[in-house]
Design an enzyme around this catalytic site. Structure first.
Site, short mmCIF file in Angstrom:
data_model
loop_
_atom_site.label_atom_id
_atom_site.label_comp_id
_atom_site.label_asym_id
_atom_site.label_seq_id
_atom_site.Cartn_x
_atom_site.Cartn_y
_atom_site.Cartn_z
N PHE A 133 42.73 32.53 30.78
CA PHE A 133 44.03 33.17 30.54
C PHE A 133 44.61 33.78 31.81
CE2 PHE A 133 41.33 33.66 26.71
CZ PHE A 133 41.90 32.66 25.96
N GLY A 148 38.73 25.28 27.65
CA GLY A 148 38.73 25.26 26.19
C GLY A 148 40.00 24.60 25.70
N THR A 149 40.78 24.09 26.66
CA THR A 149 42.11 23.57 26.37
C THR A 149 42.08 22.10 25.98
OG1 THR A 149 42.23 23.26 28.74
CG2 THR A 149 43.32 25.18 27.84
N ALA A 168 47.16 19.50 32.79
CA ALA A 168 47.39 18.16 32.22
C ALA A 168 48.44 17.39 33.02
CB ALA A 168 47.83 18.29 30.76
N LEU A 190 50.23 14.99 25.00
CA LEU A 190 49.24 13.96 25.34
C LEU A 190 48.24 13.76 24.20
CD1 LEU A 190 48.56 14.87 29.06
CD2 LEU A 190 50.07 13.11 28.14
N ASN A 191 47.94 14.86 23.52
CA ASN A 191 47.04 14.80 22.37
C ASN A 191 47.56 15.81 21.36
OD1 ASN A 191 44.92 15.60 20.55
ND2 ASN A 191 43.43 14.61 21.88
N LYS A 214 46.50 16.99 18.68
CA LYS A 214 45.57 17.97 18.12
C LYS A 214 45.25 19.09 19.10
CE LYS A 214 41.38 17.72 15.29
NZ LYS A 214 40.43 16.71 14.77
N GLY A 250 53.63 21.23 30.57
CA GLY A 250 52.50 22.08 30.21
C GLY A 250 52.72 22.80 28.89
N GLU A 274 51.04 28.01 27.97
CA GLU A 274 51.59 29.37 27.97
C GLU A 274 52.83 29.57 27.12
OE1 GLU A 274 50.73 31.03 32.28
OE2 GLU A 274 50.57 28.87 32.20
#
Lengths: 736, 330
Positions: free
Chosen positions: A237, A464-465, A507, A627-628, A630, A699, A702
């Site tokens: 974070f 964890g992203t 990403a 991109l994903n 989930k 992104g 945030e």
């Protein structure tokens, strides 16, 4: 299994390793003969250490070494590494006896076991010559100073006096947000081990290459002598974006102890030595015509810094681009306090800034008797109102429309206190979310393995992203393979260099490099084959060949495909690997690049008990390509939870006498529990932003925390008829 | 954490003997508070005596009505026990309002009573002034950040609050605490179990250092039909009460035969509001009666820089809890 596709909601590839404990975090590595270090921190906020008696501690069982300002190795340039943030900070490395904040590192105890180190640490007797600490934020306003930042301290667009003179309705208020500390689940920790002049660091970080550079420069050793490993980061974070004192102290202690040293911060040490979000005080003035057209916006911000280093929480950032006002004036000023240096914390600037600006917009809507969505549409910025550049892509209008529709905004009776259920007052509120789209140069490699699998590597981080997952997914999609055949590797400075995982850019930075590396790796297969007389493709032109579903083939004869394992075998049997770099193209400078969103909140308030409950949040985002779906939505959801935390719960309280954080534990530093969170309806438009990056993804780390805190505060106003401008809106404030 | 010896007690008497032998020994139940304090260096026992092997985990009916909660019965098991839920629903509510599921699964009923008071300045030895940690050193909380601190029964020496939810409901239910010491058993009225800080804030309870709690004995209750535990807190779970209320009414139609009222989060001990209870006797169960009782309950309140909100919050919570207890829709 079919080939992976961009956007597919694939389950994270490291999920099983995480839930079974197989995933190893920095402090969990077993380094042979490692000793345990404990960081001793100050108990005063300002002054100097006059005496540090370590006699009893040294005699304590198991003690290996004790490092204090008196005996710590002297560092070049007093430990100032001349590395700028985010990687480099002004650290406290036992080079002098000065104390700048309470909880500052002042010694390191190394022992055979953790408990021995803790016991010895408690025996150190520290005497201070204490001076009264500067702790009163608002008292510091007259002496506030201007800090260095990307954003100039003061910016004005248009004729300010004229803008406000043209206003028929004005809203002028003060909004505040408190000190916060990131508190990722995994505390900061480092294992340092020296092999001669070579230093290996297992470190919990958002930026392995930043750690490498900062530690090398601080210690005065070649960067190539430092290797940093971090396969998993248990949340960051922003707090792990910088290299803080404990990392360098671990390396110093290992050098002194002549053996590997493990140093893990205790939870109370997460409050001060590793950054936090500064307190903000924001003065906003909105001027508008009766029809809602903004004539001028003023947003003047104060935030605090430490006495050793400036950090600007740029709360006015979004004010410079969100609404199409002819006059926009903003400023940022800093107040030095004897507290730990503030730093980037999830959406630095926009998190606190949208809390203020988006409540102010709601206040303006009330003053104009106008629907809050209509007011925002009235002032919709078609281009950036201060840089005057076009936006790379903006579909915020659709976010408002879809969000309002999904939420049922049209059912809202605009009158405050109009909806009651027993003891509960129900309110609806909304706000705009926004966060810049960032991207940096990144490298990646793609490797065709002899066993038929593909490895994709980049020296980046997964906080964890879902970085592992999207790296594998993008490589698999590019090569036409199922994700199960692709292994992603990251978190090692021996891998191709990736940027800091900050500013929501991982990403968007890493995946273009992954795509480029995949192309290069295929090209390598092609080159090997067309020059190999043993290949059926010998002598072919590169453009005659294509790579599909793991096979090289002639475009003219799709059935001619040869599996890459055969090619690898024919060419010596070693893996075929290519590395590539990708960076933003020059023309991105032509655009103002941001993500967008609309957030709607329903809050129930029991005002005679002061208790709020956020029943539901509906958020629709324009973040380009997901991109994903989930892992992407999970991040947006996490952001919304943080926003609720900012609005209702989270605050670091400082003792007014000693400057020590008082609620320095997770029982009393409140952030939402599951029971606090209502229904979350999160969706993304999915419109690609090809002006920003090749896959069109911006992104998402945030933006979730922006706007939503204001939507909750606005819903509380609608519920109760009372305006709350100071976060967090806790029961003591809410009590009627 | 300081070094300590560890042994398992095989009978109540051996636990008591061990305590008598070593005054710096502590009994270990769930450990949910003691271990935290040991990690912080606030508690430094030389020996831990594990009482979990003792046969004290049963919840059993008492002759003539009432219920015995064994000392080592887990909070979760107690809250889920059918007799607790039927006869003392407010107690089950209070337990479930406390801590987190994980903590309740470990915490014992006797241990719940022996939680140390909650205060930032007590828990962090970096603060030199804490009369509870170091008698005579002063109180950093009185001039510090005191949002969570006491408004009733505090002293210039200490303004810490008891953190328990369970104990607030117990205060309203008037159990006795059955304890065993070197000279045998004795019963302590619940109202006398916890102490106000006075000049000796270092002593939280009247349990002697060489005594073991055997059980908490609840008398038969006439309040099961009309009771409520209300907790006001900063988040929906895993947060200490800013204010909590255990309210119980024995009603004759709409007239109050008798009432019980206890508050949490406001004092060094679970705070029984006896004057308020008396004022309700014979009154109609109406908002006016409840408001008058709330005023009486907070009559002696003294606030500090950051906790003045607790007075109106406590009054309104009392009115709400009594209203719910009376059976009206909240």
């Amino acid at each position: 299994m079919s080939a992976a596709a961009i956007g597919e909601p694939l389950t994270r590839v490291d999920g099983r390793a995480k839930v079974t404990g197989a995933a190893k975090y920095a402090a969990e590595f077993e380094v042979p003969h490692a000793a345990h270090a404990v960081m001793v921190t100050s108990t005063v906020a300002s002054g100097r250490i006059t005496r540090m008696d370590t006699t009893a501690a040294e005699r304590s069982p198991g003690v290996v070494t004790i490092m204090t300002p008196a005996n710590a190795p002297r560092l070049p340039n007093n430990g100032r590494a001349a590395v700028n943030p985010p990687a480099g900070r002004v650290l406290q490395l036992l080079q002098d006896a000065e104390v700048h904040y309470n909880n500052q590192p002042i010694a390191v105890v190394v022992a055979e076991t953790l408990n021995q180190a803790l016991l010895a640490a408690a025996l150190i007797d520290v005497r201070y010559q204490s001076t009264p600490p500067k702790l009163d934020f608002q008292a510091g306003f007259p002496a506030a100073h201007v800090g260095k930042n990307k954003i100039p301290s003061m910016l004005s667009e248009g004729d300010v006096a004229q803008g406000f003179a043209a206003a028929e309705v004005t809203v002028e208020q003060i909004y505040t947000t408190p000190k916060q500390n990131h508190n990722p689940m995994e505390p900061h920790g480092t294992i340092a081990s020296w092999d001669g002049e070579l230093l290996t660091l297992h470190d919990a970080t958002q930026y392995i290459f930043g750690v490498k550079q900062t530690v090398a420069k601080t210690l005065g050793i070649p960067e190539d002598n430092v290797r940093v490993l971090c396969p998993y980061t248990g949340g960051g974070f922003g707090s792990k974006g910088s290299t803080w004192s404990h990392v360098v102290l671990a390396a110093m202690a290992a050098k002194v102890a002549k053996r590997p040293v493990k140093l893990v911060l205790e939870r109370p040490q997460m409050f001060g030595p590793v950054g936090g979000r500064p307190e903000t005080y924001q003065h906003i003035v909105l001027g508008a015509k009766r029809d809602g057209t903004l004539t001028a916006i003023r947003h003047d911000c104060y935030s605090h810094v430490s006495t050793v280093e400036d950090f600007v929480e740029p709360s006015s950032s979004q004010t410079r681009m969100l609404y199409a006002a002819p006059v926009i004036t903003t400023s940022q000023k800093l107040v030095s306090l004897n507290v730990g240096t503030p730093t980037f914390q999830r959406a630095p600037g926009e998190a606190t800034g949208t809390f203020a600006l988006e409540i102010a917009m709601d206040e303006l809507a009330v003053a104009l008797n106008m629907d809050p969505v209509a007011l925002r549409l009235k002032n919709y910025a078609e281009a950036d109102p201060t840089s005057h550049k076009p936006f790379s892509s903006k579909h915020l209008r659709e976010c408002y429309e879809q969000g309002a529709g999904r939420f049922g905004w049209s059912k809202r009776n605009p009158a405050p206190r109009s909806h009651r259920e027993g003891n509960l007052l129900i309110g609806y509120g909304m706000a705009t979310a926004t966060y810049p789209a960032n991207r940096s140069e990144s490298q990646a490699a793609v490797r065709f393995e002899p066993n038929g699998r593909v490895t994709v590597l980049s020296g980046t981080q997964d906080l964890g992203t879902g970085t592992y997952t999207i790296m594998a997914q993008v490589a698999a999609a590019k090569l036409g393979l199922p994700i199960t055949l692709v292994d992603a590797k990251l978190g090692d400075t021996r891998q191709p260099q990736g940027p800091v995982s900050g500013g929501s850019q991982t990403a968007a930075s890493v995946t273009p490099a992954v795509q480029a590396a995949a192309e290069q790796a295929v090209l390598k297969l092609v080159t090997l084959e067309i020059s190999n007389p043993g290949s059926p493709f010998y002598g072919a032109l590169p453009e005659e060949l294509d790579f599909k579903e793991g096979k090289l083939l002639r475009r003219s004869a799709p059935a001619s495909g040869i599996p890459f394992t055969e090619i690898v075998g024919r060419n010596g049997g070693a893996a075929v690997e290519a590395k590539a770099s990708a960076k933003p193209s020059q023309d991105v400078e032509e655009y103002s690049q941001h993500s967008w969103g609309a957030v709607f909140a329903e809050v129930a308030v029991d005002e005679s008990l002061g208790m709020p409950h956020v029943r539901r949040l509906t958020a629709v985002y324009d973040v380009g390509t997901l991109l994903n779906e989930k892992t992407g939505k999970s991040q947006l959801i996490g952001g919304l939870v943080w926003a609720q935390s900012l609005a209702l719960e989270e605050e670091t309280h400082i003792d007014p006498t000693t400057g020590r954080p008082v609620n320095n534990n997770l029982a009393e530093y409140h952030m939402p529990v599951n029971l606090d969170i209502g229904a979350l309806d999160v969706s993304a438009l999915g419109t690609p932003d090809k002006n920003f990056e090749p896959l069109g993804g911006r992104g998402i780390g945030e933006i979730g925390i922006t706007g939503a805190s204001a939507a909750i505060a606005n819903a509380i106003y609608h519920a109760t008829g009372k305006r709350f401008r100071d976060a967090p809106i806790t029961p003591d404030k809410l009590l009627a | 954490m300081n070094s300590f010896t560890f042994r398992r007690a095989d009978a109540p008497d051996t636990a008591v003997e061990a305590l008598a032998h070593d005054h710096a020994a502590k009994l270990l139940g769930g450990g949910t508070n003691l271990i935290d304090l040991m990690k912080q260096g606030v508690e430094q026992p030389t020996a831990l005596i594990d009482i979990n092997p003792l046969p004290l985990a049963e919840i059993t009916p008492l002759p003539g009505g009432g219920l015995r909660l064994g000392a080592t019965a887990r909070n979760s098991d107690t809250a889920a026990h059918p007799e607790v839920r039927a006869q003392y629903p407010m107690l089950a509510q209070a337990i479930l309002a406390g801590a987190s599921a994980q903590l309740r699964n470990m915490a014992t009923d006797a241990g719940n009573l022996l939680q140390r008071t909650r205060c930032y300045y007590f828990y962090d030895p970096a603060y030199l002034a804490c009369n509870k940690r170091k008698p005579g050193s002063g109180c950093a909380a009185i001039t510090g950040f005191n949002r969570i601190h006491a408004i009733l029964g505090a002293s210039p020496e200490c303004i810490a609050t008891n953190p328990s939810d369970m104990a607030v409901a117990l205060a309203a239910l008037e159990p006795t605490v059955r304890v065993r010491g070197p000279k045998g058993e004795r019963h302590i009225h619940f109202a006398d179990f916890h102490r106000l800080p006075g000049k000796t804030p270092e002593i939280d309870t009247n349990l002697r250092a060489d005594e073991l709690i055997l059980s908490i004995d609840l008398p038969r209750s006439s309040y099961a039909a009309h009771s409520h535990y209300l907790k006001v807190r900063d988040r929906a779970s895993y947060a200490f009460a800013l204010v909590s209320v255990a309210a119980a009414l024995d009603l004759d139609g709409t007239t109050i035969r008798s009432a019980r009222l206890a508050l949490g989060g406001v004092a060094h001990k679970p705070w029984r509001a006896e004057a308020a209870e008396k004022s309700l006797k014979g009154k109609p169960a109406t908002a006016d009666s409840f408001r008058a009782a709330a005023e009486l309950a907070l009559a002696g309140a003294q606030t500090y820089k950051d906790n003045a909100f607790k007075v109106p919050m406590a009054k309104q919570a009392i009115v709400r809890a009594l209203t719910v207890a009376a059976g009206e829709q909240a």
